[in-house]
Design a protein around this motif. Sequence first.
Motif, short mmCIF file in Angstrom:
data_model
loop_
_atom_site.label_atom_id
_atom_site.label_comp_id
_atom_site.label_asym_id
_atom_site.label_seq_id
_atom_site.Cartn_x
_atom_site.Cartn_y
_atom_site.Cartn_z
N ILE A 5 -17.51 23.63 45.17
CA ILE A 5 -18.10 22.33 44.93
C ILE A 5 -17.23 21.32 45.67
O ILE A 5 -16.05 21.22 45.40
CB ILE A 5 -18.14 21.98 43.43
CG1 ILE A 5 -18.91 23.04 42.64
CG2 ILE A 5 -18.76 20.60 43.21
CD1 ILE A 5 -18.82 22.88 41.14
N TYR A 13 -17.13 14.14 40.31
CA TYR A 13 -16.97 15.50 39.81
C TYR A 13 -18.08 15.92 38.84
O TYR A 13 -18.70 16.96 39.00
CB TYR A 13 -15.60 15.67 39.14
CG TYR A 13 -15.36 17.08 38.66
CD1 TYR A 13 -14.97 18.06 39.55
CD2 TYR A 13 -15.57 17.42 37.34
CE1 TYR A 13 -14.78 19.36 39.13
CE2 TYR A 13 -15.37 18.71 36.91
CZ TYR A 13 -14.98 19.68 37.80
OH TYR A 13 -14.80 20.96 37.38
N ARG A 16 -21.54 16.23 40.61
CA ARG A 16 -21.61 17.40 41.50
C ARG A 16 -21.64 18.69 40.70
O ARG A 16 -22.38 19.61 41.00
CB ARG A 16 -20.43 17.42 42.47
CG ARG A 16 -20.35 16.23 43.37
CD ARG A 16 -21.17 16.42 44.60
NE ARG A 16 -21.06 15.24 45.43
CZ ARG A 16 -20.96 15.28 46.72
NH1 ARG A 16 -20.97 16.41 47.36
NH2 ARG A 16 -20.88 14.16 47.40
N PHE A 17 -20.80 18.78 39.67
CA PHE A 17 -20.77 19.98 38.84
C PHE A 17 -22.10 20.15 38.11
O PHE A 17 -22.61 21.26 38.01
CB PHE A 17 -19.62 19.95 37.84
CG PHE A 17 -19.54 21.21 37.03
CD1 PHE A 17 -18.97 22.35 37.57
CD2 PHE A 17 -20.05 21.26 35.75
CE1 PHE A 17 -18.92 23.53 36.83
CE2 PHE A 17 -20.00 22.42 35.01
CZ PHE A 17 -19.43 23.56 35.56
N SER A 18 -22.67 19.05 37.63
CA SER A 18 -23.96 19.11 36.93
C SER A 18 -25.05 19.66 37.84
O SER A 18 -25.87 20.48 37.43
CB SER A 18 -24.36 17.72 36.43
OG SER A 18 -23.42 17.25 35.51
N PHE A 20 -24.59 21.60 40.44
CA PHE A 20 -24.27 23.00 40.69
C PHE A 20 -24.68 23.87 39.50
O PHE A 20 -25.22 24.96 39.67
CB PHE A 20 -22.76 23.16 40.94
CG PHE A 20 -22.30 24.58 40.95
CD1 PHE A 20 -22.51 25.38 42.06
CD2 PHE A 20 -21.65 25.11 39.86
CE1 PHE A 20 -22.08 26.70 42.07
CE2 PHE A 20 -21.22 26.43 39.86
CZ PHE A 20 -21.43 27.22 40.96
N ALA A 21 -24.44 23.39 38.29
CA ALA A 21 -24.68 24.18 37.08
C ALA A 21 -26.16 24.27 36.72
O ALA A 21 -26.55 25.08 35.88
CB ALA A 21 -23.91 23.59 35.91
#
Length: 64
Positions: A5, A13, A16-18, A20-21
């Motif tokens: 990521i 953060y 972007r993580f959300s 990706f998940a």
Amino acid sequence: MPSTIHIEDIHDYFDRFSAFACGQVTSMDGEQQLSLAPQMGEGTITRIPIRQAKQDPGSTAQSG
């Protein structure tokens, strides 16, 4: 399989993580909660706002 990521700013953060998940993000009273997608597992991750005085060490907090 490992994934990467790319984060350019710490404030990106959670977003972007959300993405990706592939979970669902809900907002309430300034907090954001990410519910993980079933293929990621079970659980939630909560993002809470940080007061500006706590976030920026150069600022001064005023009480009144």
